[in-house]
Design an enzyme around this catalytic site. Structure first.
Site, short mmCIF file in Angstrom:
data_model
loop_
_atom_site.label_atom_id
_atom_site.label_comp_id
_atom_site.label_asym_id
_atom_site.label_seq_id
_atom_site.Cartn_x
_atom_site.Cartn_y
_atom_site.Cartn_z
CG ASP A 72 -7.37 -3.06 -2.51
OD1 ASP A 72 -7.90 -2.50 -1.52
OD2 ASP A 72 -6.17 -2.93 -2.80
CG HIS A 117 -5.48 -2.81 0.95
ND1 HIS A 117 -5.07 -2.32 -0.28
CD2 HIS A 117 -4.74 -2.13 1.89
CE1 HIS A 117 -4.14 -1.39 -0.09
NE2 HIS A 117 -3.92 -1.27 1.21
CB SER A 123 -0.96 -0.05 1.20
OG SER A 123 -1.99 0.90 1.07
#
Length: 252
Positions: A194, A224, A93
């Protein structure tokens, strides 16, 4: 503030190949520890730092900004580079965004990138209100625990601090401008399901980088935080194969 359980940074002294592991926004090393340990078990020298403002409580994060997070990543990279012949960077991320910025800054000093659901563009349109809303509200509900696997808690913040989120949004625009500078080999893992990021992040990354050695793999069973989800072992194995493949080429 005391650290949350599992939020401690992790370091392992191994061989001449280094791996820097970067966690995401409002998360902590907890979400990346199994990946870091898998790299350590392979004999690599590993650093998984705790980013400033993370691992305690969300108000601590709200007084930090992206240069603070990046400074920690760069410091750990430089320490690895002193001891290792090669350094690879793994990121989840926002950790992926930090890895991309590092790659743009360090060039061939970074031997390769393995990114999981990397943040390149902010999702939706709500972030456009951050310049104003952050002065009216200190936080919004958190984004942690987007994990399909039952019973998993990534140890992230329950609130999203908005001053810090605004800085992260600014950072994504910088990273977008640097994507053509990225030439390192890249392996990207992406979750079609996600609930934090949209496919636009991965699409923008793949369309703008200059790397010629690029592979995308889908994490069909994960959300995610795929590093703690059903596809985690595939991510670990794939990333270590990626590093092993590039070791002779990067040295030669």
């Amino acid at each position: 503030m005391p650290l949350m359980p599992g939020a401690e940074p992790y370091r392992h002294h191994g061989g001449p190949v280094g791996v820097l592991v970067c966690h995401g926004f409002t998360g902590s090393p907890y979400s990346m520890r199994p990946w870091a340990e898998a790299a350590a078990d392979e004999g690599f020298t590993v650093s998984l730092p705790l980013l400033p403002g993370h691992g305690t409580e969300w108000r601590d994060l709200n007084v930090t900004r992206w240069p603070d997070w990046y400074a920690t990543v760069e410091r750990e990279f430089d320490l690895l580079a002193k001891d290792c012949e090669q350094v690879f960077v793994f990121g989840l991320s926002m950790g992926g965004a930090l890895a991309l910025h590092l790659a743009a800054q360090k060039g061939t000093e970074v031997s390769g990138l393995v990114l999981v659901n990397p943040l390149v563009t902010m999702p939706g349109q709500a972030h456009r209100a951050l310049p104003l809303v952050r002065h009216l509200l200190p936080s919004l509900p958190g984004i942690a625990n987007d994990v399909a696997k039952p019973g998993v808690n990534e140890g992230g913040y329950v609130r999203t601090p908005l001053h810090a989120a605004h800085s992260m949004a600014q950072f994504t625009r910088l990273v977008q401008s640097e994507l053509p500078q990225i030439t390192q080999p890249l392996l990207m893992f992406r979750s079609p399901q996600d609930h934090v990021l949209t496919p636009a992040s991965g699409e923008m990354l793949l369309s703008r980088i200059s790397s010629t050695d690029v592979e995308e793999r889908l994490c069909e069973r994960s959300f995610h935080v795929a590093t703690l989800d059903h596809d985690a072992e595939s991510i670990f194995a794939g990333s270590l194969d990626f590093v092993r493949r590039l070791m002779p080429a990067a040295k030669g």
